[in-house]
Design an enzyme around this catalytic site. Structure first.
Site, PDB file in Angstrom:
ATOM      1  N   TYR A  33       0.821  -1.209   0.000  1.00  0.00           N
ATOM      2  CA  TYR A  33       0.000   0.000   0.000  1.00  0.00           C
ATOM      3  C   TYR A  33       0.854   1.258   0.000  1.00  0.00           C
ATOM      4  CZ  TYR A  33       0.756   0.999   5.024  1.00  0.00           C
ATOM      5  OH  TYR A  33       1.300   1.323   6.238  1.00  0.00           O
ATOM      6  N   ARG A  52       8.295   4.276  -4.540  1.00  0.00           N
ATOM      7  CA  ARG A  52       8.300   3.330  -3.416  1.00  0.00           C
ATOM      8  C   ARG A  52       7.284   2.205  -3.670  1.00  0.00           C
ATOM      9  NH1 ARG A  52       7.316   5.594   2.531  1.00  0.00           N
ATOM     10  NH2 ARG A  52       5.211   5.811   1.705  1.00  0.00           N
ATOM     11  N   ARG A 100      -7.424 -20.387  -1.451  1.00  0.00           N
ATOM     12  CA  ARG A 100      -6.405 -20.107  -0.440  1.00  0.00           C
ATOM     13  C   ARG A 100      -5.263 -21.116  -0.492  1.00  0.00           C
ATOM     14  NH1 ARG A 100      -4.608 -21.358   4.547  1.00  0.00           N
ATOM     15  NH2 ARG A 100      -3.727 -19.634   5.737  1.00  0.00           N
ATOM     16  N   HIS A 102      -0.707 -20.697   0.206  1.00  0.00           N
ATOM     17  CA  HIS A 102       0.371 -19.721   0.408  1.00  0.00           C
ATOM     18  C   HIS A 102       1.106 -19.403  -0.890  1.00  0.00           C
ATOM     19  CE1 HIS A 102      -0.568 -20.667   4.493  1.00  0.00           C
ATOM     20  NE2 HIS A 102       0.376 -19.882   4.977  1.00  0.00           N
ATOM     21  N   LYS A 147       6.368  -1.741   1.956  1.00  0.00           N
ATOM     22  CA  LYS A 147       5.167  -1.162   2.572  1.00  0.00           C
ATOM     23  C   LYS A 147       4.032  -2.173   2.443  1.00  0.00           C
ATOM     24  CE  LYS A 147       3.035   3.385   3.269  1.00  0.00           C
ATOM     25  NZ  LYS A 147       3.146   3.413   4.720  1.00  0.00           N
ATOM     26  N   GLU A 179      12.371   2.749  13.868  1.00  0.00           N
ATOM     27  CA  GLU A 179      11.406   3.774  13.454  1.00  0.00           C
ATOM     28  C   GLU A 179      10.250   3.764  14.448  1.00  0.00           C
ATOM     29  OE1 GLU A 179       9.600   2.818   9.632  1.00  0.00           O
ATOM     30  OE2 GLU A 179       9.626   0.692  10.072  1.00  0.00           O
ATOM     31  N   LEU A 203      10.906   1.513   7.093  1.00  0.00           N
ATOM     32  CA  LEU A 203      10.299   1.988   5.855  1.00  0.00           C
ATOM     33  C   LEU A 203      11.030   3.258   5.406  1.00  0.00           C
ATOM     34  CD1 LEU A 203       7.737   1.409   4.031  1.00  0.00           C
ATOM     35  CD2 LEU A 203       6.807   3.448   5.113  1.00  0.00           C
TER      36      LEU A 203
HETATM   37  N1  PDD Z   1       2.600   5.142   7.542  1.00  0.00           N
HETATM   38  N2  PDD Z   1       7.322   3.920   8.978  1.00  0.00           N
HETATM   39  C1  PDD Z   1       6.163   3.233   9.026  1.00  0.00           C
HETATM   40  C2  PDD Z   1       6.162   1.883   9.641  1.00  0.00           C
HETATM   41  C3  PDD Z   1       4.990   3.806   8.488  1.00  0.00           C
HETATM   42  O1  PDD Z   1       3.848   3.107   8.515  1.00  0.00           O
HETATM   43  C4  PDD Z   1       5.033   5.106   7.934  1.00  0.00           C
HETATM   44  C5  PDD Z   1       3.822   5.773   7.357  1.00  0.00           C
HETATM   45  C6  PDD Z   1       6.269   5.797   7.925  1.00  0.00           C
HETATM   46  C7  PDD Z   1       6.411   7.167   7.337  1.00  0.00           C
HETATM   47  O2  PDD Z   1       6.438   7.110   5.919  1.00  0.00           O
HETATM   48  P1  PDD Z   1       5.905   8.334   5.030  1.00  0.00           P
HETATM   49  O3  PDD Z   1       6.659   9.544   5.477  1.00  0.00           O
HETATM   50  O4  PDD Z   1       6.240   7.928   3.647  1.00  0.00           O
HETATM   51  O5  PDD Z   1       4.424   8.462   5.300  1.00  0.00           O
HETATM   52  C8  PDD Z   1       7.391   5.149   8.449  1.00  0.00           C
HETATM   53  C9  PDD Z   1       1.413   5.596   6.886  1.00  0.00           C
HETATM   54  C10 PDD Z   1       1.154   7.055   6.981  1.00  0.00           C
HETATM   55  C11 PDD Z   1       0.243   4.717   7.324  1.00  0.00           C
HETATM   56  O6  PDD Z   1       0.466   3.526   7.436  1.00  0.00           O
HETATM   57  O7  PDD Z   1      -0.879   5.224   7.502  1.00  0.00           O
END
Ligand code: PDD
Length: 283
Positions: A33, A52, A100, A102, A147, A179, A203
């Protein structure tokens, strides 16, 4: 008014958008996503988000259903149909619908879903008081650079923070800060801005990159290097960055004051640079 969503080639009211229960996103969390902010009706840092997305799709071997122009058309149309303004766009691609198993299904077609919601302006209380965070052991998998929609680890970590009365969890793996549960982390140490280097443990945040870019442009000393737990705990300032929350100053860590316990001078400066940058793009 119900928001307008996009599902597999069609624009439709969000509450009419349905996906079959055999979708691998639903059964296996098999998808990726993006969350993209929109200011004054314009997608912010779209190319970085699409780059990304391409990376997440390539790493998970899900076929990219659109090229960049195709994505731009869909996203701009969705923003327009929802009335523009300041909003966020959530876009998700799963490996599709299949019995379903894997293993990758030989014939499934990726499911594409996009929705958009208004983005509330930053809460003025944040500039006055900041937010609180807690340090929690990072329990997630080893590919946090993708992501992925499989967010169970992040969900449990964020809830652990909420349960302790904090807004965000700052994650620790092998003694180093990775993070936040849904954000990247910066510290200010002797006037220098420090954030952990990119790699599989975090991320690569688009907001993170923009903060580094603004630091570079405005001659604010900055480094991408590991942050130990001790360095986090003695930092003058701690910030969290994300597309939906921009740059949040952390003023309490595990109940202790960070610096003077209020949003710091470096945060104020970067916050202003960030708002100026947004305003210039809108103009
Ligand atoms: N999340 N790290 C993680 C684990 C995140 O889920 C996010 C953002 C970030 C920041 O990335 P960016 O600056 O590209 O938004 C770092 C989004 C906003 C969410 O899951 O809603």
């Amino acid at each position: 008014m119900t928001p307008v969503a996009y599902l597999d080639g069609r624009f439709l009211p969000l509450d009419e958008a349905h996906v079959p229960v055999l979708d691998r996103g639903f059964l296996l969390g098999d998808g990726v996503y993006e969350v993209i902010p929109v200011y004054h009706g314009r997608l912010f840092r779209l190319h970085a988000h699409l780059a990304r997305l391409e990376y997440s799709l390539a790493e998970t071997r899900i076929a990219n259903p659109h090229d960049r122009d195709g994505w731009r058309e869909i996203l701009e149309e969705l923003v327009r149909r929802n009335g523009g303004g300041d909003r966020s766009v959530y876009l998700q691609i799963t490996r599709g619908v299949a019995a379903r198993d894997h293993a990758f299904p030989p014939e499934a077609r990726p499911t594409v879903f996009v929705m958009s919601h208004p983005l509330p302006p930053p809460d003025p209380e944040i500039a006055r008081r900041g937010v609180s965070a807690v340090v929690v052991e990072d329990i997630r998998w080893a590919r946090c650079d993708i992501k992925s929609i499989s967010l169970l680890g992040n969900v449990l970590l964020r809830q652990a923070a909420i349960d302790r009365g904090a807004q965000e969890a700052i994650l620790l793996r092998d003694g180093e800060i990775t993070e936040g549960a849904a954000s990247n982390v910066f510290i200010v140490e002797d006037g220098r801005l420090i954030t952990p280097p990119k790699g599989p443990r975090l991320l690569p945040g688009i907001t993170r990159d923009l903060v580094l870019e603004l630091a570079e442009r405005h001659h604010i000393p900055h480094h991408e290097r590991p942050i130990s737990e001790a360095a986090l705990r003695r930092a003058d300032e701690i910030w969290l960055t994300s597309s939906t929350k921009e740059i949040l100053p952390v003023t309490r860590l595990d109940g202790e004051r960070v610096g003077k316990g209020e949003p710091g001078p470096q945060w104020r400066r970067m916050h202003t640079l960030y708002q100026d940058f947004k305003a210039r793009l809108a103009a």
